[in-house]
Design an enzyme around this catalytic site. Structure first.
Site, PDB file in Angstrom:
ATOM      1  N   HIS A   1     -38.300  42.161 -46.576  1.00  0.00           N
ATOM      2  CA  HIS A   1     -36.905  42.593 -46.652  1.00  0.00           C
ATOM      3  C   HIS A   1     -36.622  43.019 -48.103  1.00  0.00           C
ATOM      4  O   HIS A   1     -37.205  42.461 -49.029  1.00  0.00           O
ATOM      5  CB  HIS A   1     -36.032  41.402 -46.256  1.00  0.00           C
ATOM      6  CG  HIS A   1     -34.571  41.688 -46.141  1.00  0.00           C
ATOM      7  ND1 HIS A   1     -33.732  41.777 -47.230  1.00  0.00           N
ATOM      8  CD2 HIS A   1     -33.792  41.899 -45.053  1.00  0.00           C
ATOM      9  CE1 HIS A   1     -32.499  42.028 -46.813  1.00  0.00           C
ATOM     10  NE2 HIS A   1     -32.499  42.104 -45.495  1.00  0.00           N
TER      11      HIS A   1
ATOM     12  N   ASP B   1     -39.623  33.349 -47.859  1.00  0.00           N
ATOM     13  CA  ASP B   1     -38.291  33.826 -47.518  1.00  0.00           C
ATOM     14  C   ASP B   1     -38.028  33.378 -46.080  1.00  0.00           C
ATOM     15  O   ASP B   1     -38.532  33.967 -45.127  1.00  0.00           O
ATOM     16  CB  ASP B   1     -38.271  35.348 -47.667  1.00  0.00           C
ATOM     17  CG  ASP B   1     -37.030  35.989 -47.060  1.00  0.00           C
ATOM     18  OD1 ASP B   1     -36.195  35.271 -46.483  1.00  0.00           O
ATOM     19  OD2 ASP B   1     -36.917  37.217 -47.166  1.00  0.00           O
TER      20      ASP B   1
ATOM     21  N   GLN C   1     -35.195  34.305 -41.692  1.00  0.00           N
ATOM     22  CA  GLN C   1     -35.312  34.494 -40.246  1.00  0.00           C
ATOM     23  C   GLN C   1     -35.942  33.298 -39.548  1.00  0.00           C
ATOM     24  O   GLN C   1     -36.006  33.265 -38.323  1.00  0.00           O
ATOM     25  CB  GLN C   1     -36.123  35.767 -39.933  1.00  0.00           C
ATOM     26  CG  GLN C   1     -35.463  37.048 -40.385  1.00  0.00           C
ATOM     27  CD  GLN C   1     -34.155  37.341 -39.643  1.00  0.00           C
ATOM     28  OE1 GLN C   1     -33.908  36.816 -38.554  1.00  0.00           O
ATOM     29  NE2 GLN C   1     -33.301  38.154 -40.254  1.00  0.00           N
TER      30      GLN C   1
ATOM     31  N   LYS D   1     -27.051  33.455 -41.048  1.00  0.00           N
ATOM     32  CA  LYS D   1     -27.984  33.750 -39.959  1.00  0.00           C
ATOM     33  C   LYS D   1     -28.266  32.498 -39.135  1.00  0.00           C
ATOM     34  O   LYS D   1     -28.983  32.556 -38.140  1.00  0.00           O
ATOM     35  CB  LYS D   1     -29.291  34.308 -40.516  1.00  0.00           C
ATOM     36  CG  LYS D   1     -29.137  35.645 -41.228  1.00  0.00           C
ATOM     37  CD  LYS D   1     -30.480  36.179 -41.694  1.00  0.00           C
ATOM     38  CE  LYS D   1     -30.327  37.232 -42.768  1.00  0.00           C
ATOM     39  NZ  LYS D   1     -29.914  38.538 -42.258  1.00  0.00           N
TER      40      LYS D   1
ATOM     41  N   CYS E   1     -33.072  46.973 -43.840  1.00  0.00           N
ATOM     42  CA  CYS E   1     -33.449  46.601 -45.203  1.00  0.00           C
ATOM     43  C   CYS E   1     -34.943  46.367 -45.329  1.00  0.00           C
ATOM     44  O   CYS E   1     -35.384  45.451 -46.047  1.00  0.00           O
ATOM     45  CB  CYS E   1     -32.686  45.368 -45.671  1.00  0.00           C
ATOM     46  SG  CYS E   1     -30.941  45.675 -45.860  1.00  0.00           S
TER      47      CYS E   1
HETATM   48  C1  PLP Z   1     -36.223  38.217 -44.025  1.00  0.00           C
HETATM   49  C2  PLP Z   1     -34.948  38.371 -44.763  1.00  0.00           C
HETATM   50  N1  PLP Z   1     -34.914  38.168 -46.092  1.00  0.00           N
HETATM   51  C3  PLP Z   1     -33.799  38.253 -46.805  1.00  0.00           C
HETATM   52  C4  PLP Z   1     -32.607  38.588 -46.212  1.00  0.00           C
HETATM   53  C5  PLP Z   1     -31.392  38.685 -47.072  1.00  0.00           C
HETATM   54  O1  PLP Z   1     -30.442  37.718 -46.719  1.00  0.00           O
HETATM   55  P1  PLP Z   1     -28.973  37.818 -47.264  1.00  0.00           P
HETATM   56  O2  PLP Z   1     -28.519  39.218 -47.038  1.00  0.00           O
HETATM   57  O3  PLP Z   1     -28.219  36.823 -46.459  1.00  0.00           O
HETATM   58  O4  PLP Z   1     -28.999  37.476 -48.714  1.00  0.00           O
HETATM   59  C6  PLP Z   1     -32.576  38.819 -44.837  1.00  0.00           C
HETATM   60  C7  PLP Z   1     -31.364  39.205 -44.107  1.00  0.00           C
HETATM   61  O5  PLP Z   1     -30.567  40.022 -44.458  1.00  0.00           O
HETATM   62  C8  PLP Z   1     -33.778  38.720 -44.098  1.00  0.00           C
HETATM   63  O6  PLP Z   1     -33.791  38.932 -42.786  1.00  0.00           O
END
Ligand code: PLP
Ligand code: PLP
Lengths: 149, 414, 414, 149
Positions: free
Chosen positions: C129, C206, C209, C232, C372
């Site tokens: 991401h 990370d 998910q 999430k 993203c």
């Molecule tokens: C795998 C992963 N990493 C990072 C993020 C970033 O999370 P956030 O936008 O809540 O900071 C997300 C979701 O947007 C994600 O699915």
């Protein structure tokens, strides 16, 4: 509901893709990205005394974006920069809830007004056209004195 | 549309569920005298309603989504940005949502700070909140910039006479509290603006304590950066705003990286979106932002001429009462001139935590401690103080409960 | 205390007000088929109740306050930290509250990154991401570290065979998605852990998910940093967590400066509090954190063996239905092995936004776009995809509505 | 409610300030800050075969903190490190809702249990005492073999 978005008129425009392709030798061109979705439109124009003599577009985008580009391909011939700008403004106005611009084909996009996230899909080709004409400089400013500057 | 501005402290208080008699557990049906507003204000029903509406009828992630919830969430979130922009008389593109004042100032320290060189100077003051001190100390470590501080007078005001000496040609930024969170003193802006202008420095105002007291006309202030927090102005915790002049925002590199602030990402490089997005990495605090939008609407519905007059009367009542207590010293201005309803004091021989604890027994919520302003307390030779701070829902009963509680604290502690 | 774990999709759904028939405006009494959970999940009533309780009976700023509301707010906020810690089988002192995954990873890039030198290497992958790519690009600019990416196989999995080649002695950190937000693929941890161990690199996962799909036993994972977001996993937006091994937290300098993270501030220097405070500058997102505490309690009340089985059945139903559609290609694993219920697909000749739009007309909320993850989509030669993602409240009707909607999209668009 | 916090027993201890001051020549000392409120306690001890022979404290803190230090001043004579640690642990237990430690004077602090934000005020002098004894090394570990190490 938003089914109306994909009424025949719109999908037909997208399929028709009038003006899709590239020009042999363009006088001016502009590319615009929509960073939110990665869509991209390139508009090329050939000018004759400040009016569009030929136009081509390459669209990597959704049905709405391709349909909008096709409508441009159909109607842009002979347009001045000011006229293109006026259409662009009127179209944005329609998406904001106002009346459709002078090109009747654009009324088909009226249901997009309710879907704010899709406004830019329709506007992208128009914004690219305006940008291409602006990039042409004085040559596109009209048949009159501006061309002589 | 906000209603026609009006002000009636009783109906204002009625909008805040927590201020009702019996709302706070263990109080046996009594109401709380909440005078800790400078730490966090309370939240009115319209803000709660907006939060609940988002969570129960509009919830989704914003941007990039075309389904109806994503549309609704994006409209509510960007609508909140538009409300905040209108509230400050600026454009939406200049409103960067952050998690609070502290983050807003860290973004400036990281992004604008990235354009500074070793030896460049940043001028703060002795009365700043740690949130407007520590980011500059960290920047000093990272980039070798020099942090200088304007002294504070015996009355608790920033000594503007020192500007000429402290603000040199190397000064790139002056960063000051618009209103002190300890003394309630309002910054005398004109000389600061002149000093910044004279050397071409930018001016950052920490507006955390100003925004709870009515709309701010940012263009009229003539500053370059403005930072504030939602939780002190009737909105949820977790949301704040950085405003900056559009040219500055356009010129600054991003500070934080992630989704939403990019134009294009490849494995080897990233290009960045235009402001305000460039400074909003990742999923934003959507619900809190929507709450902030509702809060500025609520603020816009108040008649601030009347509310300010009300606050002045209560402040005077508080100052009069405090002046009558032997061994009590107010830190900062002791009159109504150039101040808001934030008053801190020290009581001979009584520790601020003990004072606040005795006040709690009188159902009065005050804060005791250094209020994240250790240098200011050091300036006054004390370790901490007790602070009472007003909001439009406070009334004379609250102030009288405070004064009664202090009398008891004197009896018990001093 | 969370109730005894159980799982019944109908009663699970009943806990989510927004999923009730008629909850979303303009739907004429129908219920929404919410399959955009990977972007943001929905929120159950216990989380809303905790938020409302905070705002209406406990609201104050945390720490440093002794009055009853400050006590109640601090107890609720620190209680949330304790709940999260228990949920992850770690100590409270290792839970740093942030505004989300993105901020958590930025904190690592800023704080741990500060200990790196030019030429040091950070290894990510092609499927990350942007939140786990851009912070490293920014760090590369700032400190000259080198960012390298593990390739992704045709099945959408990180090519662990490439570890040996990509992870060199200069590698200081491997940062990978625990679960892909596009393909739903779960990281094959063992070879990654071995590769990191072999060169003494830290391992960041990370978990954005992963955490919505049940408790995570962090010590059993054997990583060094773990990041995730509340929104999430059924909590409010604006809260997230960075977990790190205690020795790492103790050793890292702070990234953000402000109140709450200090030990002592003078005009010229700051000394810092111990973790987790050192990394929590300014007023934290108190309400959202309390909401996250309620969310992990809610998660702990689910029987995840049963919920996972339920998710697998729905995923299979979805994969079967998708496989039957001509011109549709799933990105990533097409079986149940090593994946969760996140499925992305491309439809020949149909733009993901158009597909999502047609699905919306079928009351199905899906996301279309690059999610993203531009490098991953580039890897598959597409600009975007349409993503359906499951939560415990989804059922066969949701999946069937999706499949029906896709058939319509094919008719209309392809 | 929390009025009981400032009952006579507590304020009397604070006023008494038994042990306040400094030692001429301490064997060991420790200072602890409470970063949340800026309070600070310094504990100095003189040891005799692993037992406290003399003790002094300097407290910049609230009534609770000063009262706690005074209770130490009153009872610490002859204490070993292990005993000090046991009192510290028992006191923390009482604040968490358990029974009072063996020193009867400490029962007066029971009402503090309900005020979590004030627990550290009471603990600070005890923690400083334990730290001072730890800093003394083997000398404070007891009268037995440890002293010979
Ligand atoms: C795998 C992963 N990493 C990072 C993020 C970033 O999370 P956030 O936008 O809540 O900071 C997300 C979701 O947007 C994600 O699915
Ligand atoms: C003047 C001032 N600046 C900065 C801050 C920091 O705000 P926050 O903690 O919401 O980031 C505060 C309040 O805490 C404040 O009063």
């Amino acid at each position: 509901m938003s089914d109306e978005l994909y009424q025949k008129a719109i999908t037909a425009h997208a399929k028709a893709a009038v003006g899709a392709g590239r020009l042999d030798r363009a006088d001016s061109a502009a590319t615009i990205d929509n960073p939110l979705c990665g869509d991209r439109v390139t508009m090329e124009v050939k000018l004759d005394r400040g009016r569009i003599a030929a136009l081509a577009h390459e669209v990597r985008g959704c049905v709405l974006c391709r349909a909008a580009a096709s409508v441009i391909g159909r109607h842009a011939q002979g347009l001045t920069r000011a006229e293109a700008q006026a259409i662009d403004t009127a179209l944005r106005g329609m998406l904001g809830g106002g009346d459709p611009p002078s090109w009747p084909d654009l009324a088909a996009f009226r249901p997009v007004a309710r879907h704010k996230s899709r406004h830019e899909c329709v506007m992208l080709p128009f914004d690219a056209l305006v940008k291409a004409l602006e990039a042409a400089g004085p040559a596109a400013a009209g048949a009159g004195p501006a061309a002589k500057r | 549309m906000p209603p026609v501005p009006s002000f009636d402290p009783v109906s204002v208080r009625a909008a805040f569920p927590i201020l009702a008699a019996g709302a706070v557990p263990g109080m046996n049906g009594r109401r709380i005298h909440y005078l800790d507003n400078a730490a966090s204000s309370q939240t009115p029903r319209p803000v709660l309603d907006a939060l609940i509406r988002f969570e129960t009828a509009e919830r989704a992630n914003v941007h990039r989504g075309v389904h109806r919830l994503a549309e609704a969430a994006t409209a509510a979130f960007e609508g909140a940005r538009a409300k905040v922009a209108r509230h400050l008389n600026v454009t939406e593109q200049t409103i960067v949502f952050t998690s609070g004042t502290t983050m807003a100032i860290n973004v400036v320290a990281g992004a604008f700070g990235d354009t500074l060189s070793a030896g460049d100077e940043i001028v703060i003051s002795e009365l700043e909140h740690h949130g407007n001190i520590v980011p500059w100390h960290l920047l000093a470590r990272r980039r070798g910039v020099v942090v200088k501080a304007l002294p504070v007078t015996a009355e608790g005001l920033i000594e503007t006479a020192a500007l000429e000496r402290v603000v040199t040609k190397r000064c790139r930024l002056i960063a000051l509290a618009h209103v002190s969170n300890v003394t309630g003193a309002v910054l005398d802006l004109a000389p600061v603006r002149a000093a910044a202008g004279a050397v071409g420095a930018q001016l950052l105002l920490d507006g955390a304590q100003r925004t709870p007291h009515g709309p701010v006309d940012l263009p009229a202030l003539g500053c370059d950066f403005y930072a504030f927090s939602g939780h002190k102005m009737f909105a949820p915790h977790g949301i704040g705003v950085l405003w900056a002049r559009p040219e500055l925002l356009e010129a600054m590199p991003p500070f934080l990286g992630g989704g939403g602030m990019i134009e294009r990402v490849t494995l080897t490089e990233t290009s960045f979106a235009r402001p305000p997005r460039r400074f909003e990495a990742g999923t934003p605090p959507i619900g809190p932002a929507i709450g902030l939008g509702a809060a500025v609407d609520w603020i816009a519905g108040i008649d601030w001429a009347a509310a300010t007059e009300h606050e002045k009367q209560l402040t005077q009542r508080m100052l009069d009462g405090l002046a009558a207590i032997k061994g009590l010293r107010v830190i900062g201005p002791t009159g109504l001139q150039g101040r808001i309803g934030v008053v801190s004091f020290v009581l001979d021989g009584a520790h601020p935590h003990d004072v606040a604890q005795v006040l709690d027994a009188h159902d009065v919520a005050c804060r005791g401690g250094h209020h994240c302003a250790q240098p200011l307390h050091e300036r006054f030779g004390v370790n901490g103080s007790t602070r009472a701070s007003l909001a439009p829902y406070n009334d004379a009963e609250d102030v009288d409960a405070l004064l009664g509680g202090i009398a008891d604290a004197v009896a018990k502690l001093a």
